[in-house]
Design a protein around this motif. Structure first.
Motif, PDB file in Angstrom:
ATOM      1  N   ALA A   1       0.844  -1.191   0.000  1.00  0.00           N
ATOM      2  CA  ALA A   1       0.000   0.000   0.000  1.00  0.00           C
ATOM      3  C   ALA A   1       0.876   1.235   0.000  1.00  0.00           C
ATOM      4  O   ALA A   1       2.020   1.202   0.453  1.00  0.00           O
ATOM      5  CB  ALA A   1      -0.926   0.014   1.226  1.00  0.00           C
TER       6      ALA A   1
ATOM      7  N   LYS B   1      -6.539  -5.191  -1.054  1.00  0.00           N
ATOM      8  CA  LYS B   1      -7.578  -4.190  -1.234  1.00  0.00           C
ATOM      9  C   LYS B   1      -8.863  -4.618  -0.533  1.00  0.00           C
ATOM     10  O   LYS B   1      -9.324  -5.752  -0.678  1.00  0.00           O
ATOM     11  CB  LYS B   1      -7.813  -3.953  -2.722  1.00  0.00           C
ATOM     12  CG  LYS B   1      -8.648  -2.733  -3.037  1.00  0.00           C
ATOM     13  CD  LYS B   1      -8.667  -2.468  -4.546  1.00  0.00           C
ATOM     14  CE  LYS B   1      -7.291  -2.129  -5.070  1.00  0.00           C
ATOM     15  NZ  LYS B   1      -7.298  -1.830  -6.527  1.00  0.00           N
TER      16      LYS B   1
ATOM     17  N   GLU C   1      -3.744  -5.601  -5.106  1.00  0.00           N
ATOM     18  CA  GLU C   1      -5.035  -6.265  -5.231  1.00  0.00           C
ATOM     19  C   GLU C   1      -5.257  -7.293  -4.121  1.00  0.00           C
ATOM     20  O   GLU C   1      -6.392  -7.484  -3.679  1.00  0.00           O
ATOM     21  CB  GLU C   1      -5.154  -6.940  -6.595  1.00  0.00           C
ATOM     22  CG  GLU C   1      -5.334  -5.966  -7.748  1.00  0.00           C
ATOM     23  CD  GLU C   1      -6.627  -5.179  -7.660  1.00  0.00           C
ATOM     24  OE1 GLU C   1      -7.650  -5.750  -7.204  1.00  0.00           O
ATOM     25  OE2 GLU C   1      -6.636  -3.999  -8.057  1.00  0.00           O
TER      26      GLU C   1
ATOM     27  N   TYR D   1      -3.252   0.344  -3.415  1.00  0.00           N
ATOM     28  CA  TYR D   1      -3.182  -0.930  -2.724  1.00  0.00           C
ATOM     29  C   TYR D   1      -2.908  -2.054  -3.699  1.00  0.00           C
ATOM     30  O   TYR D   1      -3.363  -2.031  -4.840  1.00  0.00           O
ATOM     31  CB  TYR D   1      -4.500  -1.241  -2.007  1.00  0.00           C
ATOM     32  CG  TYR D   1      -4.840  -0.276  -0.913  1.00  0.00           C
ATOM     33  CD1 TYR D   1      -4.376  -0.472   0.378  1.00  0.00           C
ATOM     34  CD2 TYR D   1      -5.641   0.831  -1.164  1.00  0.00           C
ATOM     35  CE1 TYR D   1      -4.688   0.413   1.393  1.00  0.00           C
ATOM     36  CE2 TYR D   1      -5.954   1.728  -0.156  1.00  0.00           C
ATOM     37  CZ  TYR D   1      -5.478   1.512   1.115  1.00  0.00           C
ATOM     38  OH  TYR D   1      -5.792   2.391   2.128  1.00  0.00           O
TER      39      TYR D   1
END
Length: 122
Positions: free
Chosen positions: A49, A65, A62, A60
């Motif tokens: 992040a 997230k 994936e 972020y």
């Protein structure tokens, strides 16, 4: 020209939460993008992040997230990573990083903390 110290790591059960903090020293903290990276055993360092200098933009991976939230407090020279719904695959050493305030939040990070261990048990 910026020193970073992470804290808040530990052992947590899958599904639990941890909040990591990074304390920065330096006179121009707000001019830096800040990020969290992680490195699992025998794996490459992975972006997690990032947040822009003023806190207005975030990015972020994936894989995190919706579960992780990065934030910063420029008055305190800190950046945090709230980690919820932790999974065993989140197990890694987490590093705080600072970089020149490029628009691209994933571009380049030149300053690194020592890391804090996060272990998520299954």
């Amino acid at each position: 020209q910026v020193q970073l110290v992470e804290s808040g790591g530990g052992l947590v059960q899958a599904g639990g939460s941890l909040r990591l903090s990074c304390a920065a020293s330096g006179r121009t903290f707000s001019s830096y993008n800040m990020a969290w990276f992680r490195q699992a055993p025998a794996e490459e360092r992975e972006f997690v992040a990032a947040i822009s200098g003023g806190g207005g933009r975030t990015a972020y991976a994936e894989s995190v997230k919706g579960r992780f939230t990065i934030s910063r407090d420029n008055a305190k020279n800190t950046v945090d990573l709230q980690m919820n719904s932790l999974k065993p695959e989140d197990t890694a050493v987490y590093y705080c990083a600072a970089g020149i305030n490029y628009y691209d939040l994933q571009y380049k990070y030149a300053y690194w903390g020592q890391g804090t261990q996060v272990t998520v048990s299954s």
